[in-house]
Design an enzyme around this catalytic site. Structure first.
Site, PDB file in Angstrom:
ATOM      1  N   GLU A  37      52.432  22.908  31.208  1.00 22.06           N
ATOM      2  CA  GLU A  37      53.345  23.914  31.628  1.00 22.06           C
ATOM      3  C   GLU A  37      54.833  22.889  31.408  1.00 22.06           C
ATOM      4  O   GLU A  37      56.089  23.425  31.036  1.00 22.06           O
ATOM      5  CB  GLU A  37      53.658  24.376  33.046  1.00 22.06           C
ATOM      6  CG  GLU A  37      52.382  25.372  32.366  1.00 22.06           C
ATOM      7  CD  GLU A  37      52.415  26.623  33.942  1.00 22.06           C
ATOM      8  OE1 GLU A  37      51.334  25.475  35.499  1.00 22.06           O
ATOM      9  OE2 GLU A  37      52.939  27.350  34.157  1.00 22.06           O
TER      10      GLU A  37
ATOM     11  N   GLU B  45      43.290  27.961  32.946  1.00 23.73           N
ATOM     12  CA  GLU B  45      43.715  28.681  34.629  1.00 23.73           C
ATOM     13  C   GLU B  45      42.372  29.718  35.042  1.00 23.73           C
ATOM     14  O   GLU B  45      42.043  30.155  35.710  1.00 23.73           O
ATOM     15  CB  GLU B  45      44.541  28.710  34.710  1.00 23.73           C
ATOM     16  CG  GLU B  45      45.589  27.504  35.637  1.00 23.73           C
ATOM     17  CD  GLU B  45      46.117  27.085  33.724  1.00 23.73           C
ATOM     18  OE1 GLU B  45      45.524  27.251  32.744  1.00 23.73           O
ATOM     19  OE2 GLU B  45      47.956  26.613  34.073  1.00 23.73           O
TER      20      GLU B  45
HETATM   21  C1  1HE Z   1      41.475  15.669  39.454  1.00 23.34           C
HETATM   22  C2  1HE Z   1      42.249  16.699  38.458  1.00 23.34           C
HETATM   23  C3  1HE Z   1      42.525  17.657  38.772  1.00 23.34           C
HETATM   24  C4  1HE Z   1      41.000  14.933  37.591  1.00 23.34           C
HETATM   25  N1  1HE Z   1      42.878  17.803  40.391  1.00 23.34           N
HETATM   26  N2  1HE Z   1      41.656  15.853  40.887  1.00 23.34           N
HETATM   27  N3  1HE Z   1      43.605  21.605  35.740  1.00 23.34           N
HETATM   28  C5  1HE Z   1      42.090  21.552  35.033  1.00 23.34           C
HETATM   29  O1  1HE Z   1      41.205  21.968  35.359  1.00 23.34           O
HETATM   30  C6  1HE Z   1      41.350  20.150  34.354  1.00 23.34           C
HETATM   31  C7  1HE Z   1      40.553  19.474  35.095  1.00 23.34           C
HETATM   32  N4  1HE Z   1      39.861  18.140  34.485  1.00 23.34           N
HETATM   33  C8  1HE Z   1      39.404  17.923  33.527  1.00 23.34           C
HETATM   34  O2  1HE Z   1      38.589  18.218  32.954  1.00 23.34           O
HETATM   35  C9  1HE Z   1      39.377  16.479  33.175  1.00 23.34           C
HETATM   36  O3  1HE Z   1      38.896  16.160  35.054  1.00 23.34           O
HETATM   37  C10 1HE Z   1      39.939  15.641  32.683  1.00 23.34           C
HETATM   38  C11 1HE Z   1      39.048  15.908  30.896  1.00 23.34           C
HETATM   39  C12 1HE Z   1      41.332  15.788  32.593  1.00 23.34           C
HETATM   40  C13 1HE Z   1      39.324  14.394  32.348  1.00 23.34           C
HETATM   41  O4  1HE Z   1      38.202  13.793  32.369  1.00 23.34           O
HETATM   42  P1  1HE Z   1      37.383  12.413  32.392  1.00 23.34           P
HETATM   43  O5  1HE Z   1      36.461  12.408  32.740  1.00 23.34           O
HETATM   44  O6  1HE Z   1      38.515  11.880  32.127  1.00 23.34           O
HETATM   45  O7  1HE Z   1      38.138  12.238  34.147  1.00 23.34           O
HETATM   46  P2  1HE Z   1      37.392  12.669  35.675  1.00 23.34           P
HETATM   47  O8  1HE Z   1      35.694  11.724  36.220  1.00 23.34           O
HETATM   48  O9  1HE Z   1      37.197  14.354  35.290  1.00 23.34           O
HETATM   49  O10 1HE Z   1      38.663  12.681  36.966  1.00 23.34           O
HETATM   50  C14 1HE Z   1      38.982  11.655  37.044  1.00 23.34           C
HETATM   51  C15 1HE Z   1      39.286  11.450  38.712  1.00 23.34           C
HETATM   52  O11 1HE Z   1      39.812  12.740  38.943  1.00 23.34           O
HETATM   53  C16 1HE Z   1      38.595  12.411  39.450  1.00 23.34           C
HETATM   54  O12 1HE Z   1      38.863  12.178  40.505  1.00 23.34           O
HETATM   55  P3  1HE Z   1      37.410  11.192  41.578  1.00 23.34           P
HETATM   56  O13 1HE Z   1      38.292  10.769  43.248  1.00 23.34           O
HETATM   57  O14 1HE Z   1      35.832  11.876  41.526  1.00 23.34           O
HETATM   58  O15 1HE Z   1      37.639  10.115  40.897  1.00 23.34           O
HETATM   59  C17 1HE Z   1      38.683  14.228  39.413  1.00 23.34           C
HETATM   60  O16 1HE Z   1      39.006  14.942  41.075  1.00 23.34           O
HETATM   61  C18 1HE Z   1      40.508  13.895  39.854  1.00 23.34           C
HETATM   62  N5  1HE Z   1      41.130  14.779  39.117  1.00 23.34           N
HETATM   63  N6  1HE Z   1      41.791  16.394  37.014  1.00 23.34           N
HETATM   64  C19 1HE Z   1      42.384  17.368  41.255  1.00 23.34           C
HETATM   65  N7  1HE Z   1      43.722  19.010  38.170  1.00 23.34           N
HETATM   66  C20 1HE Z   1      51.382  25.188  38.628  1.00 23.34           C
HETATM   67  S1  1HE Z   1      49.724  26.495  38.643  1.00 23.34           S
HETATM   68  C21 1HE Z   1      49.221  25.449  37.500  1.00 23.34           C
HETATM   69  C22 1HE Z   1      47.514  25.423  37.234  1.00 23.34           C
HETATM   70  C23 1HE Z   1      46.845  24.856  36.635  1.00 23.34           C
HETATM   71  O17 1HE Z   1      47.443  23.629  35.567  1.00 23.34           O
HETATM   72  S2  1HE Z   1      44.809  24.558  36.462  1.00 23.34           S
HETATM   73  C24 1HE Z   1      44.863  23.124  35.400  1.00 23.34           C
HETATM   74  C25 1HE Z   1      43.961  22.523  36.766  1.00 23.34           C
END
Ligand code: 1HE
Length: 263
Positions: free
Chosen positions: A117, A137
């Site tokens: 977005e 989402e």
């Molecule tokens: C996060 C987030 C997040 C990572 N919010 N903390 N977005 C999603 O559904 C995408 C969610 N994220 C992922 O699918 C993956 O993180 C990735 C593919 C982007 C990257 O994977 P990777 O293996 O490199 O990293 P990871 O181990 O998943 O994440 C590293 C850290 O970032 C981890 O935290 P930690 O404390 O365990 O190290 C994750 O929890 C954190 N992290 N993504 C919070 N999104 C205005 S409305 C908009 C609506 C949306 O955008 S919905 C889409 C949300």
């Protein structure tokens, strides 16, 4: 001397080099997930854009451009707060879309949810080959809230966006350029260079041309055709009678300006 960008929160870095300003998302440990501080930082960057900046490059640190909305914040909101949160994103992204200067987004890795977005509110999009796009989402049981239903659907069509959200599919960088999510695909590690080159190029347009492209063209495209054509005539007359435009036209006629050759 402190720069205008020194007050930005550490999750966003601002800099200026000549007439191109750079905004770098800098929260790589959380994959540049967009929390309230980062959204506020993005707004502060655009509020503090120095007068000499003629274009902006938006890029990100780490392996991914952005994992979208910080999902840890979502779990603690009530409905009125959730509406206010979404409206705040709308306000900030509108600031980018209808701002003073063209914004070039340079993407790599995950460009998902709110990250997609965000780049949809920019004017030019460059993808490194590693970039991929998704709107997770749907699978998270939520809906877009950062303007995606308007801007992403404008780029790729409501039907494609609906399918993307229903199935959670991803598009890679090559597919992204063919469906309209980006304008360029470049090799990994080459995005910033390309983004800066494009920013310099568009920053050299006359301010009136860039104003017309950022503020008038999108309104024409969404108005009824007859009003659109009228607005086009008015804008065209305003732009072409500007002294800077006159000078550029004279330069071409005097064979001092470049021809339009295949590049
Ligand atoms: C996060 C987030 C997040 C990572 N919010 N903390 N977005 C999603 O559904 C995408 C969610 N994220 C992922 O699918 C993956 O993180 C990735 C593919 C982007 C990257 O994977 P990777 O293996 O490199 O990293 P990871 O181990 O998943 O994440 C590293 C850290 O970032 C981890 O935290 P930690 O404390 O365990 O190290 C994750 O929890 C954190 N992290 N993504 C919070 N999104 C205005 S409305 C908009 C609506 C949306 O955008 S919905 C889409 C949300």
């Amino acid at each position: 001397m402190p720069s205008d960008f020194d007050a930005l929160p550490p999750c966003v870095l601002g800099s200026i080099n000549g007439d191109v300003a750079e905004l770098r998302l800098s929260r790589p440990d959380k994959r540049n997930a967009l929390d309230d501080t980062m959204i506020a930082g993005i707004e502060m960057f655009f509020d503090r854009l120095p007068a000499e900046a003629k274009a902006v490059v938006l890029h990100a640190q780490g392996e991914h451009f952005s994992a979208g909305l910080d999902l840890t914040e979502l779990t603690i909101r009530k409905t009125p707060e959730a509406i206010a949160h979404s409206r705040n994103w709308h306000r900030v992204f509108r600031h980018i879309e209808f701002g003073r200067v063209p914004v070039v987004a340079v993407m790599h890795g995950a460009v998902v949810g709110g990250g997609l977005e965000l780049i949809a509110s920019c004017h030019i999009r460059v993808a490194e080959r590693s970039a991929y796009y998704a709107l997770p989402e749907g699978s998270r049981g939520i809906f877009v809230g950062g303007g995606g239903s308007v801007r992403v659907s404008r780029l790729i069509g409501a039907s494609r966006m609906m399918e993307m959200m229903m199935t959670g599919r991803t598009y890679d960088a090559e597919q992204g350029v063919s469906i309209g999510l980006s304008h360029y695909v470049v090799e990994d590690g080459k995005g910033l260079e390309k983004g800066i080159e494009l920013a310099r190029q568009v920053g050299a347009n006359t301010p009136m041309t860039n104003y017309a492209l950022i503020h008038v063209l999108p309104r024409i495209a969404e108005s009824d055709p007859d009003s659109g054509l009228m607005m086009e005539s008015l804008m065209s007359a305003i732009a072409s009678t500007e002294p800077e435009a006159q000078g550029r036209l004279e330069a071409f006629l005097a064979k001092r300006a470049p021809k339009v050759l295949r590049r």
